[in-house]
Write a protein that holds these residues in place. Structure first.
Motif, PDB file in Angstrom:
ATOM      1  N   ALA A  23      37.276 -38.253  62.085  1.00 56.16           N
ATOM      2  CA  ALA A  23      36.061 -37.495  62.143  1.00 56.16           C
ATOM      3  C   ALA A  23      34.659 -38.124  61.499  1.00 56.16           C
ATOM      4  O   ALA A  23      33.804 -38.314  62.014  1.00 56.16           O
ATOM      5  CB  ALA A  23      36.181 -36.044  61.342  1.00 56.16           C
ATOM      6  N   ALA A  24      34.974 -38.963  60.461  1.00 53.21           N
ATOM      7  CA  ALA A  24      34.044 -39.854  59.584  1.00 53.21           C
ATOM      8  C   ALA A  24      33.437 -40.678  60.662  1.00 53.21           C
ATOM      9  O   ALA A  24      32.425 -41.101  60.663  1.00 53.21           O
ATOM     10  CB  ALA A  24      34.462 -40.393  58.392  1.00 53.21           C
ATOM     11  N   ARG A  75      25.938 -48.974  50.995  1.00 51.46           N
ATOM     12  CA  ARG A  75      26.898 -49.323  52.086  1.00 51.46           C
ATOM     13  C   ARG A  75      28.287 -48.885  51.769  1.00 51.46           C
ATOM     14  O   ARG A  75      28.995 -48.978  50.845  1.00 51.46           O
ATOM     15  CB  ARG A  75      26.829 -51.098  52.235  1.00 51.46           C
ATOM     16  CG  ARG A  75      25.655 -51.502  52.157  1.00 51.46           C
ATOM     17  CD  ARG A  75      25.515 -53.085  52.177  1.00 51.46           C
ATOM     18  NE  ARG A  75      26.030 -53.740  53.550  1.00 51.46           N
ATOM     19  CZ  ARG A  75      27.086 -54.487  53.267  1.00 51.46           C
ATOM     20  NH1 ARG A  75      27.831 -54.619  52.318  1.00 51.46           N
ATOM     21  NH2 ARG A  75      27.598 -54.921  54.612  1.00 51.46           N
ATOM     22  N   LEU A  76      28.518 -48.165  52.827  1.00 51.79           N
ATOM     23  CA  LEU A  76      30.165 -47.477  52.671  1.00 51.79           C
ATOM     24  C   LEU A  76      30.915 -47.735  53.962  1.00 51.79           C
ATOM     25  O   LEU A  76      30.338 -47.978  54.891  1.00 51.79           O
ATOM     26  CB  LEU A  76      30.090 -45.971  52.728  1.00 51.79           C
ATOM     27  CG  LEU A  76      29.158 -45.391  51.362  1.00 51.79           C
ATOM     28  CD1 LEU A  76      28.901 -43.847  51.870  1.00 51.79           C
ATOM     29  CD2 LEU A  76      29.858 -45.551  50.282  1.00 51.79           C
ATOM     30  N   THR A  77      32.301 -47.800  53.798  1.00 51.43           N
ATOM     31  CA  THR A  77      33.418 -48.032  54.835  1.00 51.43           C
ATOM     32  C   THR A  77      33.584 -46.608  55.362  1.00 51.43           C
ATOM     33  O   THR A  77      33.045 -45.586  54.880  1.00 51.43           O
ATOM     34  CB  THR A  77      34.496 -48.620  54.309  1.00 51.43           C
ATOM     35  OG1 THR A  77      35.129 -47.845  53.484  1.00 51.43           O
ATOM     36  CG2 THR A  77      34.399 -49.985  53.717  1.00 51.43           C
ATOM     37  N   ILE A  78      34.314 -46.548  56.560  1.00 48.36           N
ATOM     38  CA  ILE A  78      34.691 -45.409  57.031  1.00 48.36           C
ATOM     39  C   ILE A  78      35.433 -44.361  55.975  1.00 48.36           C
ATOM     40  O   ILE A  78      35.166 -43.211  55.848  1.00 48.36           O
ATOM     41  CB  ILE A  78      35.285 -45.652  58.381  1.00 48.36           C
ATOM     42  CG1 ILE A  78      34.364 -45.991  59.647  1.00 48.36           C
ATOM     43  CG2 ILE A  78      35.930 -44.161  59.035  1.00 48.36           C
ATOM     44  CD1 ILE A  78      35.323 -46.313  60.884  1.00 48.36           C
ATOM     45  N   SER A  79      36.354 -45.007  55.589  1.00 49.66           N
ATOM     46  CA  SER A  79      37.300 -44.405  54.737  1.00 49.66           C
ATOM     47  C   SER A  79      36.407 -44.009  53.492  1.00 49.66           C
ATOM     48  O   SER A  79      36.652 -42.822  53.032  1.00 49.66           O
ATOM     49  CB  SER A  79      38.428 -45.346  53.911  1.00 49.66           C
ATOM     50  OG  SER A  79      39.163 -45.802  54.917  1.00 49.66           O
ATOM     51  N   GLU A  80      35.401 -44.649  52.839  1.00 48.29           N
ATOM     52  CA  GLU A  80      34.848 -44.008  51.688  1.00 48.29           C
ATOM     53  C   GLU A  80      33.923 -42.983  52.116  1.00 48.29           C
ATOM     54  O   GLU A  80      33.670 -41.964  51.313  1.00 48.29           O
ATOM     55  CB  GLU A  80      33.852 -45.398  51.194  1.00 48.29           C
ATOM     56  CG  GLU A  80      34.459 -46.176  50.497  1.00 48.29           C
ATOM     57  CD  GLU A  80      33.680 -47.784  50.031  1.00 48.29           C
ATOM     58  OE1 GLU A  80      34.108 -48.424  49.139  1.00 48.29           O
ATOM     59  OE2 GLU A  80      32.777 -47.980  50.837  1.00 48.29           O
ATOM     60  N   VAL A  81      33.331 -42.956  53.343  1.00 43.88           N
ATOM     61  CA  VAL A  81      32.412 -41.753  53.762  1.00 43.88           C
ATOM     62  C   VAL A  81      33.423 -40.597  53.971  1.00 43.88           C
ATOM     63  O   VAL A  81      33.102 -39.467  53.701  1.00 43.88           O
ATOM     64  CB  VAL A  81      32.049 -41.939  55.111  1.00 43.88           C
ATOM     65  CG1 VAL A  81      31.288 -40.790  55.795  1.00 43.88           C
ATOM     66  CG2 VAL A  81      30.635 -43.089  54.822  1.00 43.88           C
ATOM     67  N   GLU A  84      36.229 -40.059  52.366  1.00 48.82           N
ATOM     68  CA  GLU A  84      36.594 -39.404  51.049  1.00 48.82           C
ATOM     69  C   GLU A  84      35.456 -38.747  50.212  1.00 48.82           C
ATOM     70  O   GLU A  84      35.646 -37.721  49.664  1.00 48.82           O
ATOM     71  CB  GLU A  84      36.924 -40.638  49.962  1.00 48.82           C
ATOM     72  CG  GLU A  84      37.381 -40.355  48.781  1.00 48.82           C
ATOM     73  CD  GLU A  84      37.608 -41.689  47.871  1.00 48.82           C
ATOM     74  OE1 GLU A  84      38.039 -41.401  46.678  1.00 48.82           O
ATOM     75  OE2 GLU A  84      37.587 -42.779  48.190  1.00 48.82           O
ATOM     76  N   ARG A  85      34.211 -39.244  50.490  1.00 51.53           N
ATOM     77  CA  ARG A  85      32.878 -38.635  49.822  1.00 51.53           C
ATOM     78  C   ARG A  85      32.422 -37.290  50.569  1.00 51.53           C
ATOM     79  O   ARG A  85      32.086 -36.377  49.940  1.00 51.53           O
ATOM     80  CB  ARG A  85      31.833 -39.448  50.076  1.00 51.53           C
ATOM     81  CG  ARG A  85      31.951 -40.523  48.693  1.00 51.53           C
ATOM     82  CD  ARG A  85      30.863 -41.670  49.022  1.00 51.53           C
ATOM     83  NE  ARG A  85      30.793 -42.598  48.105  1.00 51.53           N
ATOM     84  CZ  ARG A  85      29.828 -42.690  47.123  1.00 51.53           C
ATOM     85  NH1 ARG A  85      28.934 -41.941  47.380  1.00 51.53           N
ATOM     86  NH2 ARG A  85      29.909 -43.585  46.155  1.00 51.53           N
ATOM     87  N   ALA A  96      26.215 -38.834  51.861  1.00 55.09           N
ATOM     88  CA  ALA A  96      27.222 -39.618  51.007  1.00 55.09           C
ATOM     89  C   ALA A  96      26.699 -40.979  50.585  1.00 55.09           C
ATOM     90  O   ALA A  96      27.278 -41.507  49.769  1.00 55.09           O
ATOM     91  CB  ALA A  96      28.497 -40.027  52.103  1.00 55.09           C
ATOM     92  N   PHE A  97      25.785 -41.457  51.305  1.00 57.82           N
ATOM     93  CA  PHE A  97      25.067 -42.639  50.917  1.00 57.82           C
ATOM     94  C   PHE A  97      24.156 -42.322  49.757  1.00 57.82           C
ATOM     95  O   PHE A  97      23.409 -41.341  49.851  1.00 57.82           O
ATOM     96  CB  PHE A  97      24.266 -43.285  51.866  1.00 57.82           C
ATOM     97  CG  PHE A  97      25.178 -43.713  53.196  1.00 57.82           C
ATOM     98  CD1 PHE A  97      25.754 -45.144  53.290  1.00 57.82           C
ATOM     99  CD2 PHE A  97      25.375 -42.999  54.260  1.00 57.82           C
ATOM    100  CE1 PHE A  97      26.667 -45.448  54.157  1.00 57.82           C
ATOM    101  CE2 PHE A  97      26.237 -43.100  55.168  1.00 57.82           C
ATOM    102  CZ  PHE A  97      26.637 -44.502  55.209  1.00 57.82           C
TER     103      PHE A  97
END
Length: 277
Positions: free
Chosen positions: A69-70, A53-59, A61-62, A46-47
């Motif tokens: 779970a993320a 740099r990603l938040t939990i919500s962005e991970v 979503e991706r 996902a990165f």
């Protein structure tokens, strides 16, 4: 080391890779899949450069995972050292490079081709690279750079677009026509320069040209001033397993000069490596 010894060493790897490739075309039984591993790797994937740099919500979503779970996968990867956390933001750590390095260190292909492409690079005074196909991109597995390097940003592990590289074109040319159509239909034919071919019909024609000629040539489609010529690397069974390319930058070699001066030596390297692979 003799050609027979080297061939014996690499034969197992290529047979295994061939078997793995054939298995990818068969839908595995769900009970044979490890869902946790698949999801964990999707989190790492996902990165990217645009979003390091990603938040939990962005991970979530991706990857299509739930937020809960993320979060668990990110916590696990952080514990294992593959991910770092700064408040709400997560990022990959250098430990992820170990995954790619394991391939480069264990794959005999890169070790076998390296001396040959170094010799070719010295003869031509140009950079030479070997690449394999992976998920719609070409991935560099070995590079021999000249003193006036035409590939400053290309190292083993570098990924490049399939549609606008000589390596990608020549590997497409090795596929059956129906498979080429599938690739062209799903490839993002982005314009990297003003000269990049983005029309499916033109790309189809270039792939067919490469099939007939036995080599692919690109002229400033990946980068202005950048030219490359590529031929397929075949194993002892005649199967195309990679490509080898000569890459130039600037006025040293025009497209016609690449064919006239570089292609004969490139084909000699191709023939010699076939005895080893």
């Amino acid at each position: 080391m003799s050609a027979e010894t080297t061939r014996a060493q690499v034969k197992g790897d290529f047979e295994s890779a061939s078997n793995d490739a054939s298995m990818q075309h068969e839908a595995p039984q769900k009970r044979d899949l490890v869902a946790g591993l698949e999801k964990g790797l999707s989190v790492i994937g996902a990165f990217e450069q645009q979003r390091p740099r990603l938040t939990i919500s962005e991970v979530a979503e991706r990857t299509g995972l739930t937020r809960a779970a993320a979060r668990r996968y990110l916590i696990t990867l952080t514990h294992l050292g593959f991910v770092s956390q700064d408040r709400k933001m997560f990022a990959l750590t250098p430990r992820v490079l170990r995954l790619g390095q394991r391939y480069l260190h264990s794959a005999r292909l890169s070790r076998v081709v390296r001396p040959e492409i170094q010799r070719l690079s010295q003869k031509l005074g140009e950079s030479v690279g070997v690449a394999v196909l992976d998920d719609g991109e070409v991935v560099s597995v070995a590079v021999a750079k000249s003193s006036h390097d035409a590939m400053p940003s290309i190292e083993p592990g570098t990924r490049l677009p399939l549609h606008c590289t000589a390596a990608g074109r020549v590997m497409l040319a090795e596929m059956p026509a129906a498979q080429v159509e599938e690739w062209i239909a799903r490839l993002p034919l982005a314009a990297v320069t003003a000269r990049t071919i983005t029309q499916p019909e033109r790309l189809r024609a270039e792939v067919e040209r490469a099939r007939k000629q036995g080599y692919a040539l690109i002229d400033q489609e990946l980068e202005l001033g950048h030219r490359a010529i590529s031929v397929p690397l075949r194993n002892f069974r005649g199967e195309a397993i990679a490509s080898v390319s000569v890459v130039t930058q600037g006025p040293r070699f025009g497209a016609e000069q690449l064919v006239a001066q570089c292609l004969p030596l490139l084909r000699q390297t191709q023939a010699h490596l076939r005895q080893l692979l």
